[in-house]
Design an enzyme around this catalytic site. Sequence first.
Site, PDB file in Angstrom:
ATOM      1  N   LYS A 106      40.214  41.576  54.707  1.00  0.00           N
ATOM      2  CA  LYS A 106      39.124  40.884  54.029  1.00  0.00           C
ATOM      3  C   LYS A 106      38.741  39.653  54.842  1.00  0.00           C
ATOM      4  O   LYS A 106      39.598  38.876  55.255  1.00  0.00           O
ATOM      5  CB  LYS A 106      39.579  40.480  52.623  1.00  0.00           C
ATOM      6  CG  LYS A 106      38.456  40.175  51.660  1.00  0.00           C
ATOM      7  CD  LYS A 106      38.990  39.987  50.251  1.00  0.00           C
ATOM      8  CE  LYS A 106      37.852  39.719  49.282  1.00  0.00           C
ATOM      9  NZ  LYS A 106      38.345  39.511  47.902  1.00  0.00           N
ATOM     10  N   GLU A 130      42.417  45.704  32.057  1.00  0.00           N
ATOM     11  CA  GLU A 130      42.103  44.935  30.859  1.00  0.00           C
ATOM     12  C   GLU A 130      42.760  45.507  29.606  1.00  0.00           C
ATOM     13  O   GLU A 130      43.230  44.754  28.737  1.00  0.00           O
ATOM     14  CB  GLU A 130      40.585  44.869  30.662  1.00  0.00           C
ATOM     15  CG  GLU A 130      39.837  44.117  31.741  1.00  0.00           C
ATOM     16  CD  GLU A 130      39.455  44.968  32.939  1.00  0.00           C
ATOM     17  OE1 GLU A 130      38.761  44.469  33.833  1.00  0.00           O
ATOM     18  OE2 GLU A 130      39.856  46.161  32.973  1.00  0.00           O
ATOM     19  N   ARG A 153      35.958  46.049  28.119  1.00  0.00           N
ATOM     20  CA  ARG A 153      36.689  47.216  28.584  1.00  0.00           C
ATOM     21  C   ARG A 153      37.996  47.422  27.819  1.00  0.00           C
ATOM     22  O   ARG A 153      38.662  48.426  27.996  1.00  0.00           O
ATOM     23  CB  ARG A 153      36.973  47.074  30.085  1.00  0.00           C
ATOM     24  CG  ARG A 153      35.713  46.823  30.894  1.00  0.00           C
ATOM     25  CD  ARG A 153      35.983  46.698  32.368  1.00  0.00           C
ATOM     26  NE  ARG A 153      36.424  47.944  32.954  1.00  0.00           N
ATOM     27  CZ  ARG A 153      36.335  48.246  34.235  1.00  0.00           C
ATOM     28  NH1 ARG A 153      35.808  47.388  35.069  1.00  0.00           N
ATOM     29  NH2 ARG A 153      36.783  49.384  34.696  1.00  0.00           N
TER      30      ARG A 153
END
Length: 628
Positions: free
Chosen positions: A284, A370, A398
């Site tokens: 990244k 979640e 969610r």
Amino acid sequence: MKFNNKKYPILALINNPTDLRQLSENSLISVCNELRQFLLDIVSQSSGHFASGLGVIELTVALHYIYNTPFDYLIWDVGHQTYPHKIITGRRDAIFTIRQYGGLHPFPCREESKYDILSVGHSSTSISAGVGLAMIEKREMLGRKIVSIIGDGAISSGIAFEAMNHAGDIKSDLLIILNDNEMSISKNVGALNNHLAQILSGKFCSKMHKNSKKVLLKTPFLKKILRYIGKYIKKMIFPNTLFKELGFNYIGPIDGHNIFTLTKTLKNIKNMKGPQFLHITTKKGYGYKPAEKDPITWHAVPKFNPITGQMQKNHNQNLTYSEIFGNWLCNVASNDKKLIVITPAMREGSGLNTFSQQYPDQYFDVAIAEQHAVTFAAGLAIGGYKPIVAIYSTFLQRAYDQVIHDIALQNLPVLFAVDRAGIVGHDGQTHQGAFDISYLRCIPNIIIMTPSDENECRLMLHTGYHYKHGPTVVRYPREIGTGVTFSNLCELPISKGIICRKGENVAILNFGTLLSQIKNVATNFNATLIDMRFVKPLDENLLIETVNKHKALVTIEENVILGGAGSGVNEFLMEKKLLLPVLNIGLPDHFITHGSRQEILSNLGLDTIGIYKKIKSWLKTIHLLQIQ
């Protein structure tokens, strides 16, 4: 800002992926270099998501080079990483407007481009959509290739594994590319793995696998030896066999920053049958040293100096609501070892950096999960601990079933600190916290609080944390506070609102941080102004008293009007047969676009001027306008 043709001579030739595919393979390194520099230039000048895009530049170029997009489908997960994809697919000259009001969407959006196959903002959806599209291709046989690109964080989500289980079962032609930028699955990266990946995706291995049964049936002894050797090689080549167990042909890991390895491997995979799983490793922030060293800080950035890496500072010294939450947590945890904080991969955004460092044993980041986060909190509450779920408004959606069944139904004392409630701004439609009041208000046993400023936020967090009779919710925006003075912490009386200003004829009922926008409006209309504080339960006595003394009510909230706090007031008035004109002001019945918070509130008529105009126009229709 305009695209500089001279600075990016090769990128200037690429108006769409067809143009890219006209270039020689040897020129792809130059394409990647120019694309990386261009991304650095545009984000440093306009702000936006940065480190993720840098990490997938080679992958983006390779995919569009090998696959016939948009006929072939590339399905990106999340969307932070798709700036390079947008640049290559005809949006190069408009990329300067990304995340700005009226500009390009921050994530893939079907309305924006035929190259954006799935509109996304939340994670882990690419494989499920890919399975659906691959199933259609299996039936219609058009020759279309389906590729789902997912990150190592997103693949930990339950929906991703559900989709892979289905894909492996139906045996459709689908390629899943795992972008592993944290080496969380395997560390075996290097020339040997790249070479093996190319071999495993080549025609020889594919043909050998296809014909192996026929060959080995004729030579039982050879079959036995090869089976033994195969098991041994399998352990060496595939240190992680999970994906093969799910029915995929696992290939990798390979270097995701080697454009030639990528194109060769993708070219081989393109004609293979059945579910394929390509594991690539990337870094990244690759290619920009500050982002490589600190990819979290450089995930989404303000404007910055690309040479020094110095970011533009916010000169407003007031704390954000997320920081208020984080500071409050540290104060409570210093004297309470039963406080446990849970977040689904939102440590930085939820203001939990300091807390996670100071109280690591009381902090759990469960990754992008979640549903698990909420039911994990249920277990902690049953065991006598005091769980706090720190979660964004749109991410809590969610885990809705878990909130109902595992928390509210069992009346467990779990505090939900719901960040990013209301308008979030630049992240747009998928992240606007427009629905949490509506989807939570209908759940029994739950208490919902809407602070009007930072101090009230602290008091409500304190109240919710010490409430022992069921779940509580404190919703607050992605916003810098107004700099109010903090009072001593105390528990608020449940449901009780406060009168901020007494007036005549009209009463304005506020739910949330729009209170600061309303004060002058209330004065102009000589209206009573009430900070309701609680969406559920409502202050019924205060409502009855207010109705009896006024001729009209206005409710104001930063949630959709449908099913929101104002709807709760309407329902109460009807139940008690209290007849009074009511104007509900809130978010409209459509998905709200991206832009700055101020621009969006103004466009929706939720700034001071807009609210004033709405009330004035309405009072005219009911013949109650006294002051303009």
